[in-house]
Scaffold this motif. Structure first.
Motif, PDB file in Angstrom:
ATOM      1  N   ILE A  94       0.802  -1.264  -0.154  1.00 17.14           N
ATOM      2  CA  ILE A  94       0.050   0.008  -0.095  1.00 17.14           C
ATOM      3  C   ILE A  94       0.876   1.247  -0.009  1.00 17.14           C
ATOM      4  CG2 ILE A  94      -0.174   0.206   2.351  1.00 17.14           C
ATOM      5  CD1 ILE A  94      -3.192   0.798   1.705  1.00 17.14           C
ATOM      6  N   GLY A  95       2.068   1.398   0.141  1.00 16.10           N
ATOM      7  CA  GLY A  95       2.817   2.348   0.246  1.00 16.10           C
ATOM      8  C   GLY A  95       3.225   3.116  -0.965  1.00 16.10           C
ATOM      9  N   ALA A  96       3.485   4.245  -1.032  1.00 14.42           N
ATOM     10  CA  ALA A  96       4.101   4.817  -2.558  1.00 14.42           C
ATOM     11  C   ALA A  96       5.726   4.658  -2.310  1.00 14.42           C
ATOM     12  CB  ALA A  96       3.871   6.184  -2.446  1.00 14.42           C
ATOM     13  N   GLY A  97       6.180   4.771  -1.263  1.00 18.03           N
ATOM     14  CA  GLY A  97       7.897   4.461  -1.114  1.00 18.03           C
ATOM     15  C   GLY A  97       7.733   3.023  -0.648  1.00 18.03           C
ATOM     16  N   VAL A 120      -2.137   8.451  -3.021  1.00 19.35           N
ATOM     17  CA  VAL A 120      -2.024   9.691  -1.995  1.00 19.35           C
ATOM     18  C   VAL A 120      -1.187  10.660  -2.694  1.00 19.35           C
ATOM     19  CG1 VAL A 120      -2.155   8.232  -0.157  1.00 19.35           C
ATOM     20  CG2 VAL A 120       0.146   8.573  -1.084  1.00 19.35           C
ATOM     21  N   ARG A 253      11.097  10.622   2.952  1.00 20.06           N
ATOM     22  CA  ARG A 253      11.449   9.607   4.018  1.00 20.06           C
ATOM     23  C   ARG A 253      12.266  10.193   4.947  1.00 20.06           C
ATOM     24  NH1 ARG A 253       7.503   7.252   2.726  1.00 20.06           N
ATOM     25  NH2 ARG A 253       7.289   5.054   2.429  1.00 20.06           N
ATOM     26  N   HIS A 300       3.975  11.432  10.036  1.00 16.96           N
ATOM     27  CA  HIS A 300       4.100  10.619   8.749  1.00 16.96           C
ATOM     28  C   HIS A 300       2.798  10.307   8.228  1.00 16.96           C
ATOM     29  CE1 HIS A 300       6.753   7.718   6.379  1.00 16.96           C
ATOM     30  NE2 HIS A 300       5.731   8.117   5.578  1.00 16.96           N
ATOM     31  N   LYS A 312      -5.345   4.258  -2.508  1.00 17.68           N
ATOM     32  CA  LYS A 312      -4.216   3.566  -2.542  1.00 17.68           C
ATOM     33  C   LYS A 312      -4.864   1.930  -2.213  1.00 17.68           C
ATOM     34  CE  LYS A 312      -0.470   5.545   0.675  1.00 17.68           C
ATOM     35  NZ  LYS A 312       0.192   5.114   1.452  1.00 17.68           N
TER      36      LYS A 312
HETATM   37  O1  LIG Z   1       4.710   7.458   2.957  1.00 17.38           O
HETATM   38  C1  LIG Z   1       3.628   7.011   2.741  1.00 17.38           C
HETATM   39  C2  LIG Z   1       3.887   6.305   1.363  1.00 17.38           C
HETATM   40  O2  LIG Z   1       4.957   6.052   0.939  1.00 17.38           O
HETATM   41  O3  LIG Z   1       2.859   5.926   0.520  1.00 17.38           O
END
Ligand SMILES: O=CC(=O)O
Length: 341
Positions: A94-97, A120, A253, A300, A312
């Protein structure tokens, strides 16, 4: 497979392990449950519990995919999913990073990996813009001053947003959205990126070297990933090159910034203000940052709007669907094609 009423089920042959829980895409998860041979929900199990459950399930076979909406802290790696080697073909996150995913290991066992890069993007860009505005208006100091009974003590006129020079480090999807929003306030946008964008993509932003970004910007906004050798990209040397009295905003980050070095730069006043959504040791920002009234802090959560999180969650499910139906997730961040396990 024949069902009780004589129709043929269209269930896939896939077994899906779900880590964490969706907040908004619950109907979509209920629908996806009907599409696959089996689904195991691990909820918010701890890392030790996930390791134990995976060991228990693995001998059954057929656990081809993992979707991670949350769940245990730490890296997604061999320690967590090693027993699924030979059956695991897809991990959606689910993260972008995705610095918390051992993508090389997944590739080595023949598994695709996809992140959720765009859901996001807009809210993160909005939070970055909020921090830029808070820095220019000295918002944290003003708020705290009034709360303790003061008024305009020590307040000088703010920098005008019109003509403010903002340097964006990392001009991907999120960086471009931040550019658009800040241009709306009349700011001049510089950017540094792995690639110089075409004029159509730049939309009026100026590509500069990393050093020029540091020396020319009045405010620097970080939108890079941690993967691309950006660990401690901003340390004493880089802060010293920044303009005296400039600002820094980090919504990427924590470890892109050497937090001890940032504290030194804030203490000396060389960096006047900061807006930070991420920290080196979350959830424990450096103690000085907690006491400094020139720093805006956020836990965060830069992208955490209802629309953003729902977006997401759907991206993770769409990637699973792509992999099941077309053999490749749309947001693939690796390619295990040809890997023999
Ligand atoms: O930090 C949040 C993301 O990477 O989605």
């Amino acid at each position: 497979m024949a069902t009780a009423n004589g129709t043929t089920s269209t269930k896939s042959k896939h077994g899906v392990i779900v880590l964490g829980k969706t907040r908004f895409a619950n109907d979509e998860v209920a629908a996806f449950e009907k599409q696959h041979a089996k689904v195991a929900y691990f909820g918010n199990a701890s890392r030790a519990e996930v390791i134990a459950k995976v060991k228990e399930l693995a001998p059954e076979g057929g656990w081809t995919s993992v979707v991670k909406f949350g769940g245990p802290a730490g890296t997604v790696n061999e320690e967590l999913f090693g027993p699924l080697k030979g059956q695991l073909g897809f991990v959606g996150y689910i993260g972008a990073g995705f610095d918390s995913i051992d993508v090389d290991w997944l590739t080595s066992i023949g598994a695709w990996f996809s992140n959720a890069p765009t859901g996001v993007a807009d809210p993160v860009a909005t939070t970055a813009s909020m921090f830029v505005l808070m820095c220019t208006r000295n918002a944290v100091s003003a708020d705290l001053e009034i709360r303790k009974g003061g008024w305009r003590n020590g307040f000088d006129y703010a920098l005008d947003t019109r003509g403010l020079v903002v340097g964006i480090f990392g001009m991907g999807t999120i960086g471009k959205l931040t550019r658009d929003k800040l241009q709306g306030f009349g700011m001049k946008i510089l950017y540094h990126n792995r690639h110089h964008l075409s004029p159509e993509e730049e939309k009026g932003a100026e590509y500069v070297s990393f050093e020029d970004l540091l020396t020319r910007s009045q405010c620097i906004v970080l939108h890079c990933s941690l993967q691309q050798d950006n660990y401690h990209k901003f340390s004493d040397k880089e802060f010293a090159l920044m303009k005296k009295g400039s600002y820094i905003v980090n919504v990427s980050r924590g470890s892109v910034i050497d937090e001890e070095a940032l504290v030194r730069a804030l203490q000396s006043g060389h960096v006047a203000r900061a807006g930070l959504d991420c920290f080196e040791n979350e959830p424990h920002p450096h103690p000085y940052l907690l006491t400094c009234n020139r720093v805006a802090l956020y836990p965060h959560q830069a992208g955490a709007t209802h629309v953003g999180i729902y977006g997401k969650e759907k991206e993770v499910l769409n990637n699973l669907d792509d992999w099941v139906t077309k053999g490749k997730p749309r947001d693939a961040q690796n390619s295990p094609v040809g890997v023999k396990v």
